[in-house]
Design an enzyme around this catalytic site. Sequence first.
Site, PDB file in Angstrom:
ATOM      1  CG  ASP A  39      -1.988  -1.119   1.213  1.00 15.42           C
ATOM      2  OD1 ASP A  39      -2.084  -1.618  -0.170  1.00 15.42           O
ATOM      3  OD2 ASP A  39      -2.659  -1.279   2.189  1.00 15.42           O
ATOM      4  CB  SER A  84     -18.813 -23.181 -28.873  1.00 15.18           C
ATOM      5  OG  SER A  84     -19.401 -23.526 -29.873  1.00 15.18           O
ATOM      6  CE  LYS A 117     -17.220 -26.127 -21.213  1.00  9.88           C
ATOM      7  NZ  LYS A 117     -17.608 -25.281 -20.413  1.00  9.88           N
ATOM      8  NE  ARG A 138     -17.352 -18.796 -26.037  1.00 12.22           N
ATOM      9  CZ  ARG A 138     -16.538 -19.376 -26.300  1.00 12.22           C
ATOM     10  NH1 ARG A 138     -16.119 -19.883 -27.406  1.00 12.22           N
ATOM     11  NH2 ARG A 138     -15.889 -20.057 -25.139  1.00 12.22           N
ATOM     12  CE  LYS A 292      -8.475 -26.474 -25.495  1.00 10.32           C
ATOM     13  NZ  LYS A 292      -7.873 -25.140 -25.100  1.00 10.32           N
ATOM     14  CB  CYS A 410     -40.801 -29.053  18.701  1.00 13.88           C
ATOM     15  SG  CYS A 410     -40.162 -30.704  17.949  1.00 13.88           S
ATOM     16  CB  CYS A 428     -37.203 -28.694  19.846  1.00 10.96           C
ATOM     17  SG  CYS A 428     -38.153 -29.700  20.917  1.00 10.96           S
TER      18      CYS A 428
END
Length: 680
Positions: A39, A84, A117, A138, A292, A410, A428
């Site tokens: 910073d 695609s 993917k 895309r 691929k 309950c 409860c």
Amino acid sequence: MVSEKTIEERLKALRTTLTQHDFHYYVQDAPVIPDAEYDTLFRTLQELEQRYPHLITPDSPTQRVGAPPLKTFAQLTHQTPMLSLANAFSDDEVIAFDRRIREILGVDRVAYAVEPKFDGLAVSLVYENGMLAKGATRGDGYTGEDITLNLRTIPSIPLRLQMSATDLFEVRGEVVMLKADFAHLNEQQHKKGEKIFVNPRNAAAGSLRQLDSRITAARRLTFLAYGIGAFHENQPMFSTHSEILAYLASQHFLVAQQSGTVTGVEELLAYYRQMGGLRLSLPYEIDGVVYKVNDLAQQETLGYVSRAPRFAVAHKFPAQEASTELLAIEIQVGRTGALTPVARLAPVFVGGVTVTNATLHNEDEVQRKQIMIGDTVIVRRAGDVIPEVVAAILERRPAHARPFAMPDHCPVCGSKAVRLPDEAVTRCTGGLYCPAQRKQAILHFASRRAMDIDGLGEKLVDQLIDQELVRTPADLYQLRIDTLAGLERMAEKSARNLVTAVENSKKTTLPRFIHALGIRHVGEATARALAAHTGGLEPLMNMDAGQLQQITDIGPVVAQSIADFFAEAHNREVIGQLLKSGLQWEQPGSANQQLSGVNPVISGKTFVLTGTLPSMTRDQAKNRIEQQGGRVTGSVSSATSYVVAGSDPGSKYAKAIELGIPVLDEEQLLAFLQMTSASE
């Protein structure tokens, strides 16, 4: 006077240093300097650029903050289409994909590049003269939206490449929102009363398509590179896809560590299963894996079909999300008394199974997600995780939809249900009576630090409850040897031993009995404080929350929990049955009476136990010390009064010697206890 050239060199050095630190922090996830130091460097750069604005460069780290809003996105045409991938949803489809590849190439086995993917938004980054010039979605594969200003705000996207090339170079990848960043964003959205995002992909897409890039800059997005597009001939040449990924990593792009190469269809399927197992532990969402052909020359031979490459396929995981109708919301009571709203759904196939029920977690979640009965909802199932309702599709809300209200009693036993101020869960209050809590209540009641009924384990408790021999802890005192001997894995001897242990437990102490009741937030120490202050069970049962808060260390939440427990008629009924069974203890006096013994050797002193004592366990020694008003802690400090050491005492003994704290053996401890007993 400092020359402008010196300032320019200083600015260049600061930008280089900060860019390198950005790479370590955002890409390598391994910062090398503290945030405060970063910073300081960043502020120094900002101040210099404000004084010399004509020296600001487009690749400066200060230029990631966003720009004023656009009226609309311009369109950008991709120099090479962003096509695609074809999808495969089964092993057979992957086997067929590999077979086609081998037949076209005329080879027996093929080497493949494999990678996750990513479940995000595909984008293209165009670098000109080594600088980020354009960025686009895309779109339809041929034309996308110009989101350059938004992409520049993403810290993991280099504004300048490391290479010295001067021509065009296009990088393709996915913008995602990491799971941790998604959770933080939704938390902030909820605090501001703004839209809650359904999943990280929607959050990433919504953040990246903001017309005001300053909004994008405020939401942490991550870019993961997976390939290249257009590039000029004088750029580096590659022979395999794996070389491309390695090169992108060298240019300081973030590339999935799980990327790799395999050979043959068997290894493809093994990679798919491996990534399926890792899916939940990854920092980002994935919805499958990509295969691929690794060799780029073979990719060229295989070519394209329609709008997808022949050489690649996406092997998808079963969908983790689907939409369906929320038919009803029912309440499930857990072993600890928690009331959980459960969605009853029209059957929907998600995550590889048909889902009809999904958790809604608690009342706050139902309200935060604006869910109503009758809504069309998005259901998510990730791996073995219990399905959950993620969100309602508000645009499809029917007129008959109705809101959900958490019951105040309950649904299992009818006892009052309450929600304590510091909790999101409604519970409860009929802990000793409620059938949903029987197993937990009885196991706790019989545990070593409570009533100490030896031999009453989980499997035996299961049998006792399943055969309805025990409904409440009071029923334990009605068990007979012949009944127990007929149970699985129980002979007459073990049955007799258990009955004896139950009988022996009748002689106890008030703190143990209070602890055994299983009142929420009441552990051993609190039970001792309650017993010491009230001097008996009856006064304790009749105190309200305000009176209970007058006891040392009892806050409003614990006080309310105790008051609610004793206000429940069912619990009082079981306590009455327990007392009628013969449970008894010596009635202690008030706190002042307990600590008014003539000999203060034990009272008010702090003890630490270490090592193995000759004739009693540490728990036994602890109980005796606490009965005499002493306190037992787990660590030695200057506040420790005595250390009681047995054989093999370890580091606590050494610490006591170092601090000069008196060390007692068991004989000396017993002498102290006897002195106190005698003085009383």
